[in-house]
Design an enzyme around this catalytic site. Structure first.
Site, mmCIF file in Angstrom:
data_model
loop_
_atom_site.group_PDB
_atom_site.id
_atom_site.type_symbol
_atom_site.label_atom_id
_atom_site.label_comp_id
_atom_site.label_asym_id
_atom_site.label_seq_id
_atom_site.Cartn_x
_atom_site.Cartn_y
_atom_site.Cartn_z
ATOM 1 N N HIS A 180 0.984 -1.403 -0.078
ATOM 2 C CA HIS A 180 -0.100 -0.075 -0.037
ATOM 3 C C HIS A 180 1.010 1.286 -0.327
ATOM 4 O O HIS A 180 2.080 1.236 0.267
ATOM 5 C CB HIS A 180 -0.995 -0.041 1.242
ATOM 6 C CG HIS A 180 -0.103 -0.140 2.699
ATOM 7 N ND1 HIS A 180 -0.163 -1.070 3.102
ATOM 8 C CD2 HIS A 180 0.434 1.055 3.245
ATOM 9 C CE1 HIS A 180 0.444 -0.752 4.554
ATOM 10 N NE2 HIS A 180 1.028 0.323 4.373
HETATM 11 C C1 T46 Z 1 2.627 0.632 7.113
HETATM 12 C C2 T46 Z 1 3.519 -0.789 7.091
HETATM 13 C C3 T46 Z 1 4.891 -0.254 7.219
HETATM 14 C C4 T46 Z 1 -4.516 -0.412 13.288
HETATM 15 O O1 T46 Z 1 -5.505 -0.699 13.780
HETATM 16 N N1 T46 Z 1 -3.861 0.430 13.580
HETATM 17 C C5 T46 Z 1 -2.445 0.784 13.190
HETATM 18 O O2 T46 Z 1 -1.837 1.710 13.668
HETATM 19 C C6 T46 Z 1 -1.993 -0.013 12.180
HETATM 20 C C7 T46 Z 1 -0.600 0.242 11.677
HETATM 21 C C8 T46 Z 1 -2.604 -1.234 11.892
HETATM 22 N N2 T46 Z 1 -3.874 -1.341 12.317
HETATM 23 C C9 T46 Z 1 -4.810 -2.438 11.869
HETATM 24 C C10 T46 Z 1 -5.288 -2.148 10.306
HETATM 25 C C11 T46 Z 1 -5.384 -3.792 9.736
HETATM 26 O O3 T46 Z 1 -6.622 -3.935 10.162
HETATM 27 O O4 T46 Z 1 -3.970 -3.576 11.637
HETATM 28 C C12 T46 Z 1 -4.150 -4.324 10.715
HETATM 29 C C13 T46 Z 1 -2.987 -4.827 9.862
HETATM 30 O O5 T46 Z 1 -2.569 -3.648 9.359
HETATM 31 P P1 T46 Z 1 -1.742 -3.545 7.750
HETATM 32 O O6 T46 Z 1 -2.463 -4.535 7.091
HETATM 33 O O7 T46 Z 1 -1.974 -2.296 7.151
HETATM 34 O O8 T46 Z 1 -0.261 -4.074 8.063
HETATM 35 P P2 T46 Z 1 1.036 -3.925 7.163
HETATM 36 O O9 T46 Z 1 2.020 -4.676 7.908
HETATM 37 O O10 T46 Z 1 0.729 -4.490 5.746
HETATM 38 O O11 T46 Z 1 1.372 -2.340 7.123
HETATM 39 C C14 T46 Z 1 1.750 -1.715 8.188
HETATM 40 C C15 T46 Z 1 0.970 -0.420 8.465
HETATM 41 O O12 T46 Z 1 -0.478 -0.589 8.628
HETATM 42 C C16 T46 Z 1 1.157 0.706 7.378
HETATM 43 O O13 T46 Z 1 0.774 2.134 7.504
HETATM 44 O O14 T46 Z 1 3.041 1.560 6.183
HETATM 45 O O15 T46 Z 1 3.155 -1.474 8.492
#
Ligand code: T46
Length: 140
Positions: free
Chosen positions: A56
């Site tokens: 993303h």
């Molecule tokens: C990024 C990379 C480096 C929350 O509820 N609060 C938060 O502060 C974060 C970071 C995530 N979430 C929830 C949203 C999703 O339901 O946690 C779940 C997993 O998030 P995501 O699939 O976006 O995780 P990554 O590892 O793909 O991405 C993360 C960060 O979300 C993103 O901002 O830049 O790490």
């Protein structure tokens, strides 16, 4: 390490080495980190070595990502240029600026990611569709 993508840079934190007593690494808001830190999160227990996280870009939120233990491969894509960076230094991070598609993969055993963010979590700031990202990045 040199970055070729837009909206990114290498950020090196001061590291105080106490030899066998360990290391102390410091990140100051608005000093080494080029924004006010509003959120800190970390990712651990990366037991599925083939998982790919990220995939993303953010419209407004800026972040600095570190690998504070182990290693992983960070993929960056500004819509024109792509680059992969081996993250394996605990005090060397990468600024994930606005509109930068990023992926994290190839996690080593014991890998821990630390992320410092300029804003609170807001799902509406995410662009999770690559085609939409390419269209939007062409306009910026
Ligand atoms: C990024 C990379 C480096 C929350 O509820 N609060 C938060 O502060 C974060 C970071 C995530 N979430 C929830 C949203 C999703 O339901 O946690 C779940 C997993 O998030 P995501 O699939 O976006 O995780 P990554 O590892 O793909 O991405 C993360 C960060 O979300 C993103 O901002 O830049 O790490």
């Amino acid at each position: 390490m040199q970055l070729y993508v837009k909206n990114s840079s290498i950020i090196t934190l001061p590291k105080i080495k106490d030899n066998r007593d360990g290391n102390l690494i410091i990140a100051n808001s608005l000093k080494e980190i080029p924004f006010e830190i509003k959120r800190v999160y970390y990712i651990n227990q990366l037991e599925n070595s083939v998982s790919v996280r990220g995939k993303h870009a953010h419209k407004e939120c800026e972040q600095v990502i570190f690998c504070i233990n182990g290693s992983f491969l960070l993929g960056l894509d500004d819509g024109t240029t792509q680059q992969k960076i081996l993250m394996n230094q605990d005090n060397v991070g990468v600024l994930l600026g606005k509109m930068l598609w990023h992926t994290m993969e190839d996690f080593s055993p014991g890998c821990v990611l630390l992320v410092l963010a300029s804003d609170y979590y807001d799902e509406s700031d995410y662009i999770r569709d690559y085609e939409e990202f390419i269209k939007l990045s062409a306009k910026t």
